[in-house]
Design a protein around this motif. Structure first.
Motif, PDB file in Angstrom:
ATOM      1  N   LEU A 185       0.836  -1.205   0.000  1.00 45.90           N
ATOM      2  CA  LEU A 185       0.000   0.000   0.000  1.00 45.90           C
ATOM      3  C   LEU A 185       0.869   1.252   0.000  1.00 45.90           C
ATOM      4  N   ASN A 186       1.902   1.267   0.822  1.00 44.77           N
ATOM      5  CA  ASN A 186       2.794   2.427   0.861  1.00 44.77           C
ATOM      6  C   ASN A 186       3.497   2.636  -0.476  1.00 44.77           C
ATOM      7  N   ILE A 187       3.890   1.543  -1.120  1.00 43.24           N
ATOM      8  CA  ILE A 187       4.539   1.666  -2.428  1.00 43.24           C
ATOM      9  C   ILE A 187       3.568   2.244  -3.453  1.00 43.24           C
ATOM     10  N   MET A 188       2.315   1.812  -3.412  1.00 42.92           N
ATOM     11  CA  MET A 188       1.320   2.373  -4.329  1.00 42.92           C
ATOM     12  C   MET A 188       1.134   3.865  -4.084  1.00 42.92           C
ATOM     13  N   ARG A 189       1.061   4.262  -2.823  1.00 43.20           N
ATOM     14  CA  ARG A 189       0.931   5.686  -2.505  1.00 43.20           C
ATOM     15  C   ARG A 189       2.165   6.461  -2.977  1.00 43.20           C
ATOM     16  N   ALA A 190       3.340   5.899  -2.742  1.00 41.34           N
ATOM     17  CA  ALA A 190       4.569   6.566  -3.153  1.00 41.34           C
ATOM     18  C   ALA A 190       4.649   6.672  -4.676  1.00 41.34           C
ATOM     19  N   ALA A 191       4.168   5.633  -5.374  1.00 38.07           N
ATOM     20  CA  ALA A 191       4.141   5.673  -6.835  1.00 38.07           C
ATOM     21  C   ALA A 191       3.250   6.805  -7.322  1.00 38.07           C
ATOM     22  N   ALA A 192       2.095   6.967  -6.682  1.00 39.42           N
ATOM     23  CA  ALA A 192       1.183   8.045  -7.061  1.00 39.42           C
ATOM     24  C   ALA A 192       1.810   9.415  -6.777  1.00 39.42           C
ATOM     25  N   GLY A 199       4.151  14.924 -13.477  1.00 40.64           N
ATOM     26  CA  GLY A 199       3.187  15.345 -14.482  1.00 40.64           C
ATOM     27  C   GLY A 199       2.163  14.316 -14.914  1.00 40.64           C
ATOM     28  N   ALA A 200       2.142  13.148 -14.291  1.00 40.11           N
ATOM     29  CA  ALA A 200       1.163  12.130 -14.666  1.00 40.11           C
ATOM     30  C   ALA A 200      -0.202  12.438 -14.042  1.00 40.11           C
ATOM     31  N   GLU A 201      -1.224  12.045 -14.736  1.00 37.48           N
ATOM     32  CA  GLU A 201      -2.592  12.249 -14.250  1.00 37.48           C
ATOM     33  C   GLU A 201      -3.243  10.945 -13.810  1.00 37.48           C
ATOM     34  N   ARG A 202      -2.679   9.825 -14.248  1.00 38.36           N
ATOM     35  CA  ARG A 202      -3.255   8.513 -13.940  1.00 38.36           C
ATOM     36  C   ARG A 202      -2.144   7.557 -13.502  1.00 38.36           C
ATOM     37  N   LEU A 203      -2.504   6.588 -12.650  1.00 36.29           N
ATOM     38  CA  LEU A 203      -1.604   5.501 -12.275  1.00 36.29           C
ATOM     39  C   LEU A 203      -2.283   4.195 -12.652  1.00 36.29           C
ATOM     40  N   SER A 204      -1.572   3.361 -13.394  1.00 37.03           N
ATOM     41  CA  SER A 204      -2.129   2.089 -13.844  1.00 37.03           C
ATOM     42  C   SER A 204      -1.215   0.949 -13.436  1.00 37.03           C
ATOM     43  N   ILE A 205      -1.777  -0.255 -13.490  1.00 40.76           N
ATOM     44  CA  ILE A 205      -1.015  -1.450 -13.147  1.00 40.76           C
ATOM     45  C   ILE A 205      -1.644  -2.637 -13.850  1.00 40.76           C
ATOM     46  N   ILE A 206      -0.822  -3.616 -14.201  1.00 42.62           N
ATOM     47  CA  ILE A 206      -1.294  -4.840 -14.838  1.00 42.62           C
ATOM     48  C   ILE A 206      -1.068  -5.980 -13.858  1.00 42.62           C
ATOM     49  N   VAL A 207      -2.092  -6.793 -13.636  1.00 40.86           N
ATOM     50  CA  VAL A 207      -1.980  -7.881 -12.659  1.00 40.86           C
ATOM     51  C   VAL A 207      -2.670  -9.122 -13.204  1.00 40.86           C
ATOM     52  N   THR A 208      -2.078 -10.283 -12.977  1.00 42.27           N
ATOM     53  CA  THR A 208      -2.717 -11.517 -13.405  1.00 42.27           C
ATOM     54  C   THR A 208      -3.984 -11.744 -12.588  1.00 42.27           C
ATOM     55  N   GLN A 209      -4.977 -12.330 -13.209  1.00 39.82           N
ATOM     56  CA  GLN A 209      -6.227 -12.601 -12.509  1.00 39.82           C
ATOM     57  C   GLN A 209      -6.041 -13.622 -11.401  1.00 39.82           C
ATOM     58  N   ALA A 210      -4.971 -14.424 -11.479  1.00 44.34           N
ATOM     59  CA  ALA A 210      -4.686 -15.414 -10.435  1.00 44.34           C
ATOM     60  C   ALA A 210      -4.111 -14.780  -9.177  1.00 44.34           C
ATOM     61  N   ASN A 211      -3.647 -13.541  -9.266  1.00 41.75           N
ATOM     62  CA  ASN A 211      -3.058 -12.854  -8.115  1.00 41.75           C
ATOM     63  C   ASN A 211      -4.172 -12.240  -7.274  1.00 41.75           C
ATOM     64  N   LYS A 212      -4.754 -13.037  -6.414  1.00 40.52           N
ATOM     65  CA  LYS A 212      -5.913 -12.590  -5.632  1.00 40.52           C
ATOM     66  C   LYS A 212      -5.567 -11.423  -4.719  1.00 40.52           C
ATOM     67  N   GLY A 213      -4.386 -11.487  -4.075  1.00 38.99           N
ATOM     68  CA  GLY A 213      -4.001 -10.404  -3.178  1.00 38.99           C
ATOM     69  C   GLY A 213      -3.828  -9.090  -3.908  1.00 38.99           C
ATOM     70  N   ASN A 215      -5.192  -8.159  -6.838  1.00 40.91           N
ATOM     71  CA  ASN A 215      -6.495  -7.659  -7.286  1.00 40.91           C
ATOM     72  C   ASN A 215      -7.276  -7.046  -6.131  1.00 40.91           C
ATOM     73  N   ALA A 216      -7.192  -7.665  -4.958  1.00 49.51           N
ATOM     74  CA  ALA A 216      -7.902  -7.131  -3.794  1.00 49.51           C
ATOM     75  C   ALA A 216      -7.340  -5.769  -3.384  1.00 49.51           C
ATOM     76  N   LEU A 217      -6.012  -5.641  -3.424  1.00 52.94           N
ATOM     77  CA  LEU A 217      -5.389  -4.367  -3.052  1.00 52.94           C
ATOM     78  C   LEU A 217      -5.807  -3.260  -3.999  1.00 52.94           C
ATOM     79  N   TYR A 218      -5.742  -3.512  -5.300  1.00 51.62           N
ATOM     80  CA  TYR A 218      -6.007  -2.448  -6.257  1.00 51.62           C
ATOM     81  C   TYR A 218      -7.475  -2.034  -6.255  1.00 51.62           C
ATOM     82  N   THR A 219      -8.358  -2.988  -6.094  1.00 50.88           N
ATOM     83  CA  THR A 219      -9.775  -2.616  -6.009  1.00 50.88           C
ATOM     84  C   THR A 219     -10.071  -1.878  -4.710  1.00 50.88           C
ATOM     85  N   SER A 220      -9.376  -2.243  -3.630  1.00 51.36           N
ATOM     86  CA  SER A 220      -9.587  -1.537  -2.355  1.00 51.36           C
ATOM     87  C   SER A 220      -9.147  -0.083  -2.439  1.00 51.36           C
TER      88      SER A 220
END
Length: 239
Positions: A185-192, A199-213, A215-220
């Protein structure tokens, strides 16, 4: 604004080289993983050109591998008929940067490039070796690596690049012994935070559907799915 997230991925996670053969872009990933090694459709599908792309991948000593993006159902069906099997379906998530930015406590997360030796060690323990570090080095867009800490120890790492005001985070890994302590979570915040500063307006990430943890983090975090793709790979004996 319509964002081409496949182009963002291409710019922020670079193959060693690529060439257009018939209707396909064939990539040489130099051992850097599926995303930089997969061929993609670049023109209306001609079934005969699948064999041309396949032959080139074999010639450069890569397993024949294709990426099937949203809307490429005809290619998906054709590859299935050629004996290719589905592997690693993924979801692309995105959020506006502003909703993810947050001040972090001191010594929580650091931004730098090139990465420190301890960072490459964390990646290596997760199976991300020199070939994928080389992928990061090839990126010419604005980029950084992030080092997250927990209990006064280096705990997690990630790579971020920016293409046309969209940042994409790659290779997020947290040490097994330091998980469930908010490092990802801290890394995601730091990335943002870093993305907004550059100068970025959006933050994106690609995750396999098998990575349940993951997917849960990014949706949260309120990130929304904006695209999908999967690969089809040819078994060695068929190749």
């Amino acid at each position: 604004m319509t964002v081409d997230y496949y182009a963002v991925a291409e710019a922020t996670w670079r193959s060693a080289s690529s060439q257009t053969l018939g209707g396909f872009v064939v990539r040489n990933g130099a051992g850097g993983g599926k995303r930089v090694s997969a061929a993609t459709l670049d023109a209306p599908l001609e079934h005969t050109e699948i064999a041309v792309a396949q032959a080139e991948m074999i010639a450069i000593q890569q397993s024949p591998l294709f990426m099937i993006r949203d809307g490429e159902n005809d290619l998906d069906i054709a590859l299935g008929a050629f004996g290719y099997t589905v592997i690693d379906p993924v979801t692309i998530y995105v959020s506006d940067v502003e909703s993810l930015t947050e001040s972090l406590p001191r010594l929580t997360c650091f931004s730098m490039f090139p990465p420190l030796a301890i960072m490459t060690e964390i990646w290596a323990d997760a199976g991300i070796g020199p070939e994928r570090i080389a992928v990061m080095e090839r990126v010419t867009a604005p980029k950084t690596t992030l080092l997250g800490r927990a209990n006064n120890h280096a705990a997690g790492v990630a790579f971020v690049g920016i293409h046309e005001k969209t940042a994409m985070l790659h290779a997020l890994e947290v040490k097994q012994s330091l998980r469930r302590q908010g490092v990802a979570l801290n890394i995601m915040r730091a990335a943002a935070n870093w993305a907004q500063d550059h100068g970025a307006e959006r933050l994106s990430i690609i995750v396999t559907q098998a990575n349940k943890g993951g997917n849960a983090l990014y949706t949260s975090l309120g990130m929304k799915p904006v695209g999908h793709y999967h690969y089809r790979i040819l078994a060695p004996k068929r190749a």
